[in-house]
Design an enzyme around this catalytic site. Structure first.
Site, PDB file in Angstrom:
ATOM      1  N   GLN A 186      48.894  30.689  43.593  1.00  0.00           N
ATOM      2  CA  GLN A 186      49.309  30.469  42.210  1.00  0.00           C
ATOM      3  C   GLN A 186      50.680  31.084  41.923  1.00  0.00           C
ATOM      4  O   GLN A 186      50.883  31.757  40.927  1.00  0.00           O
ATOM      5  CB  GLN A 186      48.256  31.040  41.260  1.00  0.00           C
ATOM      6  N   THR A 203      47.823  36.759  38.849  1.00  0.00           N
ATOM      7  CA  THR A 203      47.144  35.512  39.184  1.00  0.00           C
ATOM      8  C   THR A 203      46.035  35.869  40.155  1.00  0.00           C
ATOM      9  O   THR A 203      46.070  36.907  40.814  1.00  0.00           O
ATOM     10  CB  THR A 203      48.089  34.479  39.833  1.00  0.00           C
ATOM     11  N   SER A 204      45.046  34.984  40.242  1.00  0.00           N
ATOM     12  CA  SER A 204      43.885  35.267  41.069  1.00  0.00           C
ATOM     13  C   SER A 204      44.131  35.053  42.551  1.00  0.00           C
ATOM     14  O   SER A 204      43.539  35.728  43.383  1.00  0.00           O
ATOM     15  CB  SER A 204      42.703  34.402  40.627  1.00  0.00           C
ATOM     16  N   THR A 205      44.979  34.105  42.900  1.00  0.00           N
ATOM     17  CA  THR A 205      45.195  33.794  44.310  1.00  0.00           C
ATOM     18  C   THR A 205      46.675  33.739  44.631  1.00  0.00           C
ATOM     19  O   THR A 205      47.513  33.544  43.751  1.00  0.00           O
ATOM     20  CB  THR A 205      44.566  32.433  44.688  1.00  0.00           C
TER      21      THR A 205
END
Length: 194
Positions: free
Chosen positions: A13, A8-10
């Site tokens: 999440q 996930t990007s962050t």
């Protein structure tokens, strides 16, 4: 062996990461590498997963966008996987590069993505040409030259060109151009020396 990769990007999440892990486990993945990082940032877990792959293994991801940031990036990852005589499985596409059909589908997807990118660039060029013909095209604003006064001020304080570039977030060549007075036409093209 099935090796999973989840991203996930962050860090916010968490649910997305848990959902990927759940889907990978349901697909029979025995070992999962996961990380929370932007696709453009360093992906240590992906590197570890690729290093762990052995002949006959498969790297499994839930979606293609969890794995690659671009077609070129995807092709590089696939080359790495194939060099180990392993394969790639993408769950949401039911894609398996261990089969002739899977290889074909992946190549088709890559070709379509490249075609879409080429069309977008062609439309962009046409738009620029039209704007130029109508004398509306200004191009990209020269961000470094907007900082020319600041460059000269810092140079006057004795900072090196490299230090100026770092402090202002511009390239060293831009610092030289600013000290030269733009394109070189100012100051008779002479380089300003400290």
């Amino acid at each position: 062996m099935l090796i999973g990769y989840a991203r996930t990007s962050t860090v916010e999440q968490i649910a997305g990461l848990e959902a990927q892990e759940r889907d990978l486990r349901a697909a029979g993945v025995e070992r999962i590498y996961q990380e929370q990082t932007s696709a453009t940032g360093p992906r240590k877990a992906l590197s570890e997963a690729l290093d762990y792959l052995r002949e006959g293994d498969a790297l499994v991801v839930t979606k293609l966008d969890r794995l690659a940031r671009s077609v070129a990036d995807l092709l590089g990852i696939i080359k790495s996987i194939e060099s180990k005589r392993a394969s790639l499985k993408v769950l949401n596409l039911s894609l398996d590069t261990g089969t002739p059909t899977g290889k074909l589908m992946l190549n088709l997807l890559g070709s379509v993505a490249e075609f879409e990118r080429d069309l977008m660039l062609e439309r962009q060029r046409e738009g620029i040409a039209k704007a130029k013909a109508e004398r509306r095209y200004k191009g990209r604003k020269p961000t470094a030259m907007a900082k020319a006064d600041e460059v000269r001020r810092l140079a006057g304080q004795g900072l090196t060109r490299e230090a100026i570039a770092k402090q202002l977030g511009i390239g060293v060549a831009s610092v030289y151009r600013a000290l030269r007075g733009g394109t070189g036409a100012a100051n008779g093209g002479a380089l300003v020396v400290d």
